[in-house]
Design an enzyme around this catalytic site. Structure first.
Site, PDB file in Angstrom:
ATOM      1  CD  GLU A 190       0.552 -18.444  -5.642  1.00  0.00           C
ATOM      2  OE1 GLU A 190      -0.345 -18.283  -4.781  1.00  0.00           O
ATOM      3  OE2 GLU A 190       1.690 -18.854  -5.352  1.00  0.00           O
TER       4      GLU A 190
ATOM      5  CD  GLU B 221       3.872 -22.322  -4.020  1.00  0.00           C
ATOM      6  OE1 GLU B 221       4.396 -21.336  -4.584  1.00  0.00           O
ATOM      7  OE2 GLU B 221       3.269 -23.216  -4.625  1.00  0.00           O
TER       8      GLU B 221
HETATM    9  N1  3HC Z   1       7.110 -10.015  -8.472  1.00  0.00           N
HETATM   10  C1  3HC Z   1       7.734  -8.925  -8.976  1.00  0.00           C
HETATM   11  N2  3HC Z   1       7.526  -7.687  -8.503  1.00  0.00           N
HETATM   12  C2  3HC Z   1       6.659  -7.550  -7.491  1.00  0.00           C
HETATM   13  C3  3HC Z   1       5.986  -8.633  -6.923  1.00  0.00           C
HETATM   14  C4  3HC Z   1       6.242  -9.922  -7.455  1.00  0.00           C
HETATM   15  N3  3HC Z   1       5.658 -11.011  -6.957  1.00  0.00           N
HETATM   16  N4  3HC Z   1       5.187  -8.172  -5.933  1.00  0.00           N
HETATM   17  C5  3HC Z   1       5.369  -6.846  -5.886  1.00  0.00           C
HETATM   18  N5  3HC Z   1       6.256  -6.472  -6.815  1.00  0.00           N
HETATM   19  C6  3HC Z   1       6.750  -5.111  -7.083  1.00  0.00           C
HETATM   20  C7  3HC Z   1       5.629  -4.184  -7.514  1.00  0.00           C
HETATM   21  O1  3HC Z   1       5.414  -4.281  -8.909  1.00  0.00           O
HETATM   22  C8  3HC Z   1       6.157  -2.847  -7.083  1.00  0.00           C
HETATM   23  O2  3HC Z   1       7.083  -2.450  -8.058  1.00  0.00           O
HETATM   24  P1  3HC Z   1       7.287  -0.899  -8.381  1.00  0.00           P
HETATM   25  O3  3HC Z   1       7.759  -0.265  -7.104  1.00  0.00           O
HETATM   26  O4  3HC Z   1       8.286  -0.914  -9.468  1.00  0.00           O
HETATM   27  O5  3HC Z   1       5.945  -0.396  -8.802  1.00  0.00           O
HETATM   28  C9  3HC Z   1       6.942  -3.160  -5.812  1.00  0.00           C
HETATM   29  O6  3HC Z   1       7.198  -4.567  -5.854  1.00  0.00           O
HETATM   30  C10 3HC Z   1       6.185  -2.853  -4.536  1.00  0.00           C
HETATM   31  O7  3HC Z   1       4.904  -3.471  -4.620  1.00  0.00           O
HETATM   32  P2  3HC Z   1       3.585  -2.721  -4.139  1.00  0.00           P
HETATM   33  O8  3HC Z   1       3.582  -1.339  -4.688  1.00  0.00           O
HETATM   34  O9  3HC Z   1       2.461  -3.602  -4.479  1.00  0.00           O
HETATM   35  O10 3HC Z   1       3.838  -2.635  -2.575  1.00  0.00           O
HETATM   36  P3  3HC Z   1       2.822  -2.886  -1.395  1.00  0.00           P
HETATM   37  O11 3HC Z   1       3.624  -2.749  -0.164  1.00  0.00           O
HETATM   38  O12 3HC Z   1       1.590  -2.093  -1.579  1.00  0.00           O
HETATM   39  O13 3HC Z   1       2.380  -4.432  -1.528  1.00  0.00           O
HETATM   40  C11 3HC Z   1       2.643  -6.798  -1.761  1.00  0.00           C
HETATM   41  C12 3HC Z   1       3.303  -5.452  -1.381  1.00  0.00           C
HETATM   42  C13 3HC Z   1       1.536  -7.138  -0.765  1.00  0.00           C
HETATM   43  C14 3HC Z   1       3.728  -7.840  -1.720  1.00  0.00           C
HETATM   44  C15 3HC Z   1       2.040  -6.684  -3.173  1.00  0.00           C
HETATM   45  O14 3HC Z   1       2.999  -6.170  -4.050  1.00  0.00           O
HETATM   46  C16 3HC Z   1       1.544  -7.967  -3.760  1.00  0.00           C
HETATM   47  O15 3HC Z   1       0.455  -8.397  -3.463  1.00  0.00           O
HETATM   48  N6  3HC Z   1       2.363  -8.572  -4.634  1.00  0.00           N
HETATM   49  C17 3HC Z   1       1.956  -9.739  -5.397  1.00  0.00           C
HETATM   50  C18 3HC Z   1       2.071 -10.975  -4.600  1.00  0.00           C
HETATM   51  C19 3HC Z   1       1.710 -12.171  -5.421  1.00  0.00           C
HETATM   52  O16 3HC Z   1       0.757 -12.200  -6.161  1.00  0.00           O
HETATM   53  N7  3HC Z   1       2.517 -13.205  -5.269  1.00  0.00           N
HETATM   54  C20 3HC Z   1       2.307 -14.435  -5.957  1.00  0.00           C
HETATM   55  C21 3HC Z   1       3.199 -14.475  -7.123  1.00  0.00           C
HETATM   56  S1  3HC Z   1       2.928 -15.896  -8.082  1.00  0.00           S
HETATM   57  C22 3HC Z   1       3.884 -17.080  -7.360  1.00  0.00           C
HETATM   58  O17 3HC Z   1       4.439 -16.907  -6.313  1.00  0.00           O
HETATM   59  C23 3HC Z   1       3.988 -18.314  -8.166  1.00  0.00           C
HETATM   60  C24 3HC Z   1       4.428 -19.476  -7.362  1.00  0.00           C
HETATM   61  O18 3HC Z   1       3.323 -20.177  -6.861  1.00  0.00           O
HETATM   62  C25 3HC Z   1       5.250 -20.409  -8.228  1.00  0.00           C
END
Ligand code: 3HC
Length: 691
Positions: free
Chosen positions: A122, A102
């Site tokens: 999301e 975004e």
């Molecule tokens: N917020 C906070 N922590 C996050 C995070 C996030 N969005 N995404 C990942 N993390 C943290 C994980 O909990 C993990 O923490 P840990 O080491 O303490 O366990 C660390 O970052 C590493 O994450 P992964 O183990 O998942 O690492 P990968 O390399 O396998 O994957 C990734 C990375 C593809 C970025 C995956 O973490 C992921 O899919 N994250 C979620 C992304 C997501 O859903 N984003 C949307 C959020 S909602 C949003 O943006 C709202 C907006 O529209 C207003």
């Protein structure tokens, strides 16, 4: 959190919030302050926004979700970026997800690294983008493609992003240098803001087809349906009125039980890998493994390891069986090529790491051997004895058994500390779940190696203790029995299946049994017959079905009839169930959907509580992950233990007591359930305390 790097007329603004640059409060504040400062600074002609470390940003900070929102809000920061009087270029690398995507949509131009990817995931957290994504993306790539991305949450590669028009350029060399050059070229040019652009018209047929697809794929989830609504809003209304609607939906969804459950799943998947007692224990480096048994399970396991880059020696007892196994492996790879998942070069490279053998000594050079032979203790003990004699003492030996006692098996091996269970789920190269079964003598190093292997296979690896069925199959046996008890009290298989499918299970338990083959349940019943308490409630209907050759789908009939592959209710089964039920002398009645769901779910939770108290599962979240990833439990319900907390433990306890009163010895209410319900605590309180 935010670093500024001036480069001539351009300033590079770097988001630095390890590990994934989540847009936490500090990042949002830093971004806002920096943009205001740079916008006001006459020496700055243009701005590039980039991310430090491995990724641009993973978006909103999930650890802040469900708590009171902290200022400044991301949509306001993003609105400020879009309002900047100077060109802003976003340089995406790693993953630009959610809020990260975004931020890019508010920029003047977007450039991506060739191995970068972008998406709005999301929906996977039961949410919708809340910082303009649903309103800006349709304006950029059109409503059909936007709905596809928003409702599915899928990430797109740099190549696809370019084809969709989601990015303006893909970096050919150095991403940041090219972003700076692009920003420089925009200085003095008129700025176009996406929010001011109209949504391009959609082909009505393509739009209707996409809407139909989203509705079909939603399967009980509410967030994808909200995506349709929000993209409709973007098409019908100006950005100024669309954005508040998006924001309101974001908060409504955030408060929904579905999003809470999905966020619990997200955290649980990461938490499960943290095993305090293994802290500091280095796993063994293993690059070459052996698989014994090339049936459906063994060949699936071989493919899972080949896919993850391991070398695999596949062993069978005879040349004919080995050839059949190799045909199976080849068949799986040919199918992957046909479906476009991999190409021919990858297929050949993976197969080049496979060595077939009928000689046990060929396994001596591997670091880990997994047996996936016939599920029979005598067969396994004989094999383990031979492995013990043929392999070096340090070779880790694993069993893929689903039920058998690992302690008995370990006795057949010299150095039982190298013995472990690696319980894969069929098809092993597809299913995400891996139960890592820890026997009494399994060493910590071997356990840590099991977990590391699970990670390399990209599986959700859950540690389980030894008992009949470990975590998943033990719960399954319990709730399946409860379903059979209901057959004796007036319910029909199709009613139970329909109730559980309405709850969100991919398939009901009787349909699943037909798919897996009833002979499996039959063999287990026979095995347990000798030790079954004669006073315990037992339903012998599976025996009747198997005796009549009704082994399930593969026989064209089981609990259902299968005509041209389609499941049909069979009046013969209704008659059989009714006559059996009448013969039990139990009162007959009809069941509501809610009653069926409550009995099954309570049974799962009660057994889950027993499993926790016995230490078979370390935490409630481990049980949730097993049921969701191996047994079709809907992820948007968060697994049975999360569901229990949401339902309220006193209510579940009352239901468990009612079941126990009816089933007698077959059902003991778990003391842990009583204890938590009485003290007003939740299962979640037994997960890591800081969660
Ligand atoms: N917020 C906070 N922590 C996050 C995070 C996030 N969005 N995404 C990942 N993390 C943290 C994980 O909990 C993990 O923490 P840990 O080491 O303490 O366990 C660390 O970052 C590493 O994450 P992964 O183990 O998942 O690492 P990968 O390399 O396998 O994957 C990734 C990375 C593809 C970025 C995956 O973490 C992921 O899919 N994250 C979620 C992304 C997501 O859903 N984003 C949307 C959020 S909602 C949003 O943006 C709202 C907006 O529209 C207003």
């Amino acid at each position: 959190m935010i670093h500024l790097h001036p480069r001539g007329q351009v300033t590079l603004l770097e988001i630095d919030n390890p590990p994934v640059n989540a847009t936490s409060q500090a990042v949002r504040q830093g971004l806002l302050d920096a943009i205001e400062r740079l916008d006001a600074d006459p020496a700055v002609g243009a701005i590039v926004i980039a991310g430090a470390g491995r990724t641009f940003t993973a978006g909103g900070d999930i650890t802040e979700f469900g708590k009171p929102p902290l200022l400044p809000h991301l949509p306001d920061v993003i609105t400020r970026i879009e309002a900047c009087a100077k060109p802003v270029v976003v340089a995406w690398h790693g993953t630009a997800l959610g809020g990260g995507c975004e931020i890019g949509l508010a920029a003047t131009k977007r450039i991506i690294a060739p191995d970068g990817s972008v998406g709005l995931p999301e929906v996977k957290l039961g949410l919708m983008p809340g910082a303009g994504g649903t309103q800006r993306l349709p304006r950029l790539i059109g409503p059909v493609a936007a709905l596809d991305l928003i409702a599915s949450g899928r990430m797109v590669s740099a190549k696809e992003a370019l084809a969709l028009g989601l990015v303006d350029a893909m970096a050919a060399g150095h991403l940041r240098d090219e972003a700076i050059a692009l920003a420089e070229s925009l200085i003095g040019q008129p700025l176009e803001r996406l929010s001011a652009r109209p949504v391009p018209p959609a082909d009505p047929v393509a739009w209707d087809a996409m809407v139909a697809k989203v509705k079909k794929d939603a399967k009980g989830r509410i967030a994808p349906l909200a995506a349709i609504q929000l993209v409709e809003t973007a098409r019908a209304e100006p950005f100024a009125s669309g954005q508040p609607k998006e924001r309101a939906t974001f908060f409504d969804l955030m408060a929904s039980p579905q999003s809470k459950a999905l966020r619990h799943m997200f955290m649980a998947e990461r938490e499960v890998a943290r095993v305090p007692e293994l802290a500091g224990i280095a796993p063994r480096e293993i690059g070459h493994i052996g698989v014994i048994g090339a049936g459906t399970m063994g060949s699936g396991i071989a493919v899972a390891f080949l896919d993850a880059g391991f070398s695999v020696t596949l062993m069978e007892a005879s040349e004919a069986a080995l050839q059949a196994g190799l045909d199976r492996v080849n068949g799986l790879y040919l199918r992957s090529v046909k479906s476009g998942r991999i190409d021919e070069t990858i297929r050949l490279e993976r197969l080049s790491r496979l060595t077939p053998t009928t000689e046990i000594k060929a396994l001596a050079e591997t670091g880990l051997v997994i047996e996936a032979v016939f599920e029979d203790m005598a067969v396994k003990l004989d094999l383990l004895g031979r492995l013990g004699a043929a392999l070096p003492a340090e070779t880790i030996i694993a069993t893929n058994t689903s039920y058998l006692d690992l302690e008995v098996m370990a006795d057949a091996l010299p150095h039982p500390e190298r013995f472990i269970g690696l319980h894969f789920f069929s098809p092993a190269h597809v299913m995400k779940l891996l139960e890592i079964v820890r026997a009494r003598r399994t060493s910590k190093e071997v356990l840590a190696t099991g977990l590391a292997i699970g990670r390399r296979l990209r599986k959700i690896a859950v540690i389980a203790g030894v008992c009949d069925g470990f975590i998943g199959n033990r719960l399954l046996a319990r709730y399946r029995a409860q379903c059979e008890f209901m057959l004796e009290e007036g319910a029909l298989p199709q009613e139970i299946d329909a109730a559980l499918e309405a709850f969100g299970f991919a398939m009901g338990p009787f349909a699943v049994q037909d798919l897996a083959g009833l002979d499996i349940a039959w063999a287990r019943r026979k095995r347990l017959a000798a030790t079954r308490d004669p006073a315990a409630r037992d339903v012998p209907l599976v025996d009747r079905l198997c005796e009549a050759g009704r082994f399930g789908q593969k026989a064209g009939k089981g609990w259902y009839l299968y005509v041209d592959g389609k499941r049909q209710v069979d009046p013969e089964i209704d008659a059989l169930v009714r006559s059996h039920a009448a013969g039990t002398g139990r009162a007959q009645r009809s069941f509501t959907t809610a009653e069926i769901q409550s009995r099954v779910l309570t049974t799962m939770v009660n057994e889950g509580a027993h499993i926790l108290a016995e230490g078979i599962a370390a935490r409630p979240l481990d049980i949730d992950l097993v049921l969701v990833n191996g047994y079709g439990f809907p992820n948007w319900r968060g697994g049975p233990m999360h569901y229990a907390d949401e339902t309220g433990l006193p209510r579940l306890l009352a239901e468990a007591e009612a079941i126990a009163a009816r089933d007698g010895q077959a059902y003991a209410v778990a003391p842990l359930l009583r204890e938590l319900a009485a003290s007003g605590r939740t299962f979640a309180s037994l997960n890591t305390p800081d969660r």
